[in-house]
Design a protein around this motif. Sequence first.
Motif, short mmCIF file in Angstrom:
data_model
loop_
_atom_site.label_atom_id
_atom_site.label_comp_id
_atom_site.label_asym_id
_atom_site.label_seq_id
_atom_site.Cartn_x
_atom_site.Cartn_y
_atom_site.Cartn_z
N SER A 83 0.68 -1.35 -0.24
CA SER A 83 -0.06 -0.50 -0.12
C SER A 83 0.87 1.22 -0.24
O SER A 83 0.34 2.53 0.30
N PRO B 115 -3.47 5.14 -4.49
CA PRO B 115 -4.52 3.79 -4.07
C PRO B 115 -5.35 3.40 -5.47
O PRO B 115 -5.28 1.78 -5.34
N GLU B 116 -5.87 3.88 -6.46
CA GLU B 116 -6.22 3.35 -7.63
C GLU B 116 -5.52 2.61 -8.64
O GLU B 116 -5.35 1.87 -8.62
N ASP B 117 -3.71 3.58 -8.39
CA ASP B 117 -3.06 3.03 -8.95
C ASP B 117 -2.25 1.43 -8.87
O ASP B 117 -2.14 0.36 -9.20
N VAL B 118 -1.98 1.81 -7.21
CA VAL B 118 -1.98 0.02 -6.39
C VAL B 118 -2.96 -1.65 -6.35
O VAL B 118 -2.94 -2.28 -6.72
N GLU B 119 -4.06 -0.99 -7.12
CA GLU B 119 -5.13 -1.47 -6.94
C GLU B 119 -5.53 -1.91 -8.58
O GLU B 119 -5.56 -3.01 -8.39
N LEU B 120 -5.20 -1.05 -9.09
CA LEU B 120 -5.21 -1.80 -11.00
C LEU B 120 -3.67 -2.36 -10.98
O LEU B 120 -3.72 -3.77 -11.77
N ASN C 254 -2.85 -4.71 -8.17
CA ASN C 254 -3.00 -6.09 -7.93
C ASN C 254 -4.29 -7.07 -8.78
O ASN C 254 -4.43 -7.62 -8.18
N SER C 255 -4.68 -5.97 -10.01
CA SER C 255 -5.60 -6.89 -10.67
C SER C 255 -4.73 -8.27 -11.00
O SER C 255 -4.10 -7.58 -12.01
#
Length: 273
Positions: free
Chosen positions: A4, A19-24, A26-27
Amino acid sequence: MMGSGKKSETKGKELSLTPEDVELLNSSLGLKNLFYHKETNVAEVLAVTRYQIEFKKLQTELIKLQNWVIDNKKKVVVLFEGRDAAGKGGTINRIVSHINPRHFKVVALPKPTSEEAGQWYFQRYVNQLPKPGQIVFFDRSWYNRAVIEPVYGFCTQEQYQIFMGQVNDFERMVMESDTILIKIYFSITKEEQARRFEEIKSSPLKIWKLTPVDEKAQELWDDFTAYKQKMLKTTHTEKAPWLKIDANDKFKARIEALGYILSRVPYNKIEGQ
């Protein structure tokens, strides 16, 4: 999985991640792209992943568009023009990769035969126009005579002038035959073309793409530019306009091209799908 934290390293530079970059990242798609290469470039992975997600959405819309064309027996012609190595063929291949192959075709005509050379210039292109319920993608079209042929000496100046005097009327007749005509021009810089040529030359899987004509493309750059500019100015009409795309960035060019096709065809979009 990516943590994170807010920062990552890419090519020796610090990259701030939202945070959106990290979520992307981790997809499943992001992780697949992360581990595709030995040397990870996080910024590039994010760009590729965003492109793939957006392009998939547009491909889904294209399936709806094709169904509308089939159901309503419509005819659609999409012209792709541009310099050698501009990315026309690759873009077409990706655009058509998920639509019904029985209801579209890609046309990339070779040098005309002696018989075809004696016909009305547009005849062999007329023979490739779509049937009702079909989409035809031209990887270079009748506009060969507007740029390629005069630049490389494949036609006379008289033949060129006759073409330029007829082409707008020809396209008007095509559209009046209940055909939707879409014209897209891929534009790249001289430096980017040279870089792509070197990339092709160094690849045993791509070297076949280079032709003697390609070898002269850099040398004849300015001549090509002059004919291209006249073509775009003379044949950009209200009903058959050109969309000129900056194709130095292949991902953005593909997104823009497919988005434009979707915008030019009045298919029934279904909200929420």
